[in-house]
Design an enzyme around this catalytic site. Structure first.
Site, PDB file in Angstrom:
ATOM      1  CD  GLU A   1       6.764 -14.382   4.340  1.00 43.89           C
ATOM      2  OE1 GLU A   1       6.291 -15.132   5.208  1.00 43.89           O
ATOM      3  OE2 GLU A   1       7.511 -13.425   4.613  1.00 43.89           O
TER       4      GLU A   1
ATOM      5  NE  ARG B   1       6.608 -11.573  14.819  1.00 46.01           N
ATOM      6  CZ  ARG B   1       6.185 -12.177  13.721  1.00 46.01           C
ATOM      7  NH1 ARG B   1       5.400 -11.547  12.872  1.00 46.01           N
ATOM      8  NH2 ARG B   1       6.550 -13.421  13.465  1.00 46.01           N
TER       9      ARG B   1
ATOM     10  CB  CYS C   1       9.932  14.315  -7.244  1.00 43.78           C
ATOM     11  SG  CYS C   1       9.930  15.381  -5.795  1.00 43.78           S
TER      12      CYS C   1
ATOM     13  CB  SER D   1      -0.849 -19.356  -8.784  1.00 37.73           C
ATOM     14  OG  SER D   1      -0.566 -18.440  -7.733  1.00 37.73           O
TER      15      SER D   1
ATOM     16  CG  HIS E   1      11.440  13.587  -1.508  1.00 38.46           C
ATOM     17  ND1 HIS E   1      10.944  13.603  -2.790  1.00 38.46           N
ATOM     18  CD2 HIS E   1      10.545  12.886  -0.761  1.00 38.46           C
ATOM     19  CE1 HIS E   1       9.789  12.945  -2.824  1.00 38.46           C
ATOM     20  NE2 HIS E   1       9.528  12.519  -1.608  1.00 38.46           N
TER      21      HIS E   1
ATOM     22  CD  GLU F   1      16.096  15.535  -4.339  1.00 38.10           C
ATOM     23  OE1 GLU F   1      15.843  15.206  -5.504  1.00 38.10           O
ATOM     24  OE2 GLU F   1      15.570  14.983  -3.343  1.00 38.10           O
TER      25      GLU F   1
ATOM     26  CB  ALA G   1      11.234 -22.914   4.878  1.00 34.21           C
TER      27      ALA G   1
ATOM     28  N   GLY H   1       0.705 -20.040   0.695  1.00 35.53           N
ATOM     29  CA  GLY H   1       1.256 -21.394   0.641  1.00 35.53           C
ATOM     30  C   GLY H   1       1.544 -21.911  -0.743  1.00 35.53           C
TER      31      GLY H   1
END
Length: 324
Positions: free
Chosen positions: A269, A210, A84, A277, A55, A57, A163, A271
């Protein structure tokens, strides 16, 4: 320059360092740390570089030169998020700071993770260390909004993406190299990525990162009619793929992804059925819609969001769910 001015200056530096971990640390938060000597010199800096690694720190303390190690007991460490207090993939940072006997710890924002949630600060105070909280708190919380949201609402931050043509049909073929990079940038910043079974059958997607450098999200395939088999798509050969075949609703799915998998962010993403939904459930935080100027003879209508966009960059429109 007052102490408050110095605290804000050093916390801004810590925020800059934290940002270097973007795309590499989820579901952990981005965190930066700066160590200053009694004379104000910065003698150590660090950030959380990758998930599972040391981490911020730990890296900051490790960066302190041997000649300055004796100064730690008189020094201040600035951390963007509460250290933490539990053993995970690494030992608790609050214990390390207590062992170093820092004179002062300045914390940007508290950690809402139930495993921490004030325990890190308590460890420091119990060790007799002066703790200052809430320095640039809004900026520190905003930098890790997905993490903060998930541990407050007990579900991942949900981002929708699709899109569409100018006449309202789904189509991804008109994406440009720039918009593909933007999409993959969002993938790198998400713990998981969800699509429906029909998208897998039609497109055989990889669902990985990618076009930019960064981590790939964990695929989540929503297949309530159990349409997919291992031979259907390369994504099913990925041992990390989560194949959801039951009929749990969106709130139950998100609660499970948080509680069982620890995911703090989810990119959806498609469909169309999956996107619709999520929109119908109201369980989404933001949406990015790429709008093409072209008209197509499409078969699948694009989803509709019944609020105006909050803004746009070029042909990518950004929506924010006002419920959250």
């Amino acid at each position: 320059m007052t102490t408050d001015d110095i605290d804000r200056k050093m916390m801004r530096r810590a925020l800059q360092l934290a940002a270097a971990g973007r795309g590499a640390v989820a579901p952990n938060p981005m965190v930066g740390a700066v160590i200053t000597a009694p004379d104000g010199r910065i003698i150590g800096q660090g950030w959380h570089r990758r998930f599972g690694g040391p981490h911020a720190e730990v890296n900051a303390v490790a960066s302190v030169a041997e000649a300055n190690r004796d100064l730690l007991r008189q020094s201040t460490i600035y951390v963007t998020l509460e250290p933490c207090s539990h053993y995970g993939k690494t030992p608790p940072c609050a214990r390390l700071l207590a062992e170093c006997r820092f004179a002062r710890v300045v914390v940007g924002a508290g950690d809402p993770n139930p495993k921490v949630a004030g325990r890190g600060i308590a460890i420091l105070k119990d060790a007799g260390i002066e703790v200052t909280e809430g320095v640039l708190a809004d900026q520190c919380r905003s930098q890790n909004r997905e993490f903060m949201f998930a541990h407050t609402h007990h579900r991942p931050w949900v981002t929708l993406k699709w899109a569409q043509s100018s006449n309202g049909f789904l189509d991804g073929t008109f994406s440009t190299p720039l918009t593909r990079q933007i999409v993959h940038w969002r993938r790198a910043h998400s713990c998981a990525i969800a699509v429906g079974a029909n998208t897998v059958i039609a497109d055989n997607p990889s669902l990985n990162t990618r076009h930019i450098e960064g981590n790939s999200p964990q695929p989540v395939i929503l297949d309530r009619h159990n349409l997919l088999r291992d031979s259907h798509a390369r994504i099913m050969a990925n041992r990390h793929t989560i194949h959801v075949t039951d009929k749990r609703d969106i709130p139950a799915l998100l609660a499970w992804l948080y509680a069982d998998r620890g995911y703090t962010s989810l990119l959806v993403e498609g469909g169309a059925g999956v996107l619709d939904s999520f929109i119908a459930s109201g369980m989404w935080n933001e949406a990015f819609v790429e709008l093409s100027p072209l008209k197509i003879n499409g078969k699948v209508s694009a989803p509709s969001i019944a609020i105006p966009p909050s803004g746009h960059s070029g042909n990518i429109y950004h929506y924010i769910n006002p419920i959250f």
